[in-house]
Design an enzyme around this catalytic site. Structure first.
Site, PDB file in Angstrom:
ATOM      1  N   ASN A 191       0.808  -1.229   0.000  1.00  0.00           N
ATOM      2  CA  ASN A 191       0.000   0.000   0.000  1.00  0.00           C
ATOM      3  C   ASN A 191       0.843   1.281   0.000  1.00  0.00           C
ATOM      4  O   ASN A 191       0.391   2.315   0.467  1.00  0.00           O
ATOM      5  CB  ASN A 191      -0.967   0.024   1.195  1.00  0.00           C
ATOM      6  N   ARG A 192       2.053   1.180  -0.493  1.00  0.00           N
ATOM      7  CA  ARG A 192       2.959   2.345  -0.559  1.00  0.00           C
ATOM      8  C   ARG A 192       3.272   2.943   0.821  1.00  0.00           C
ATOM      9  O   ARG A 192       3.645   4.090   0.940  1.00  0.00           O
ATOM     10  CB  ARG A 192       2.372   3.450  -1.450  1.00  0.00           C
TER      11      ARG A 192
END
Ligand code: FMN
Length: 214
Positions: A191-192
């Site tokens: 999810n970065r």
């Protein structure tokens, strides 16, 4: 064995990076990550992008291979006459960006550039395959080349010149060392929501460590 299969036997690369895991010395930390990349089977684990800036303030990047790292800094070898060499003469600072794709890891090194002493460059040059040594003599790095044949002819000329003896270090070839002022370790996460830690060298030669927003 695939990279992923190898990773299965290696400790938690995708579980993120935590301050308690980091060595207080970023050179030791870098060597640890490089060794890990080697064990994981990353292709060309020592490759990095070298960024330089010319006197006109415009940046340029190109891939290189790291040939040594210790408390003095990060060493690489190349032509000392050519675009990057000209730029490092004009602005003696560089950035090195390592990327181990399979491990979702990046390391950024920034610092001052110093030429490697000739005797050290000679010792390294002597370890290179003979044809690479001939190529170093024959290439006029970054200059226009009319045809591949011209380059091959120059290689033959130098093969002839050095036939039966060792190929010496060309005057136009040598090494540089980036003396790091900062070294940043980046670990990709889902999810970065990545982890980033930057070491900064302080005047007494010790390092401070700071977590950064990704
Ligand atoms: C993976 C990779 C590694 C490279 N390693 C080197 C190197 O160690 N030394 C070098 O002079 N060029 C190396 N090159 C070629 C450079 O990227 C570049 O083309 C060359 O040094 C000329 O750059 P310049 O014209 O900006 O001086 C490498 C290229 C690749 C793709």
């Amino acid at each position: 064995m695939s990279v992923i299969a190898r990773l299965a036997g290696l400790p938690g690369v995708l579980l993120g990076l935590h301050e308690r895991q980091l060595d207080p010395d970023p050179i030791r930390q870098f060597r640890r990550w490089l060794a890990f990349a080697r064990r994981a089977g990353c292709f060309w684990p020592t490759s990095f992008c070298l960024s330089t800036v010319g006197g006109d303030g415009r940046p340029a990047g190109r891939m290189m291979l790291l040939k040594g790292v210790d408390e003095r800094g990060f060493a690489f070898y190349t032509h000392v006459v050519g675009r990057k060499a000209d730029e490092m003469r004009q602005v003696p600072y560089a950035a090195m960006t390592f990327h181990w794709n399979e491990l979702i890891r990046q390391v950024r090194v920034e610092g001052r550039v110093e030429p490697i002493p000739r005797d050290e460059a000679e010792a390294y040059f002597a370890t290179r395959p003979r044809m690479s040594q001939i190529g170093a003599w024959a290439s006029r790095q970054s200059q226009p080349l009319a045809s591949r044949r011209e380059f091959m002819n120059r290689c033959r000329e130098f093969e002839e010149r050095f036939r039966g003896r060792e190929v010496p270090l060309p005057p136009h070839w040598g090494g540089y060392r980036v003396v790091p002022a900062t070294i940043e370790f980046w670990q990709g996460r889902p999810n970065r929501l990545h982890d980033r830690f930057r070491y900064t060298r302080v005047h007494d030669g010790t390092w401070t460590l700071q977590r950064l927003y990704p």
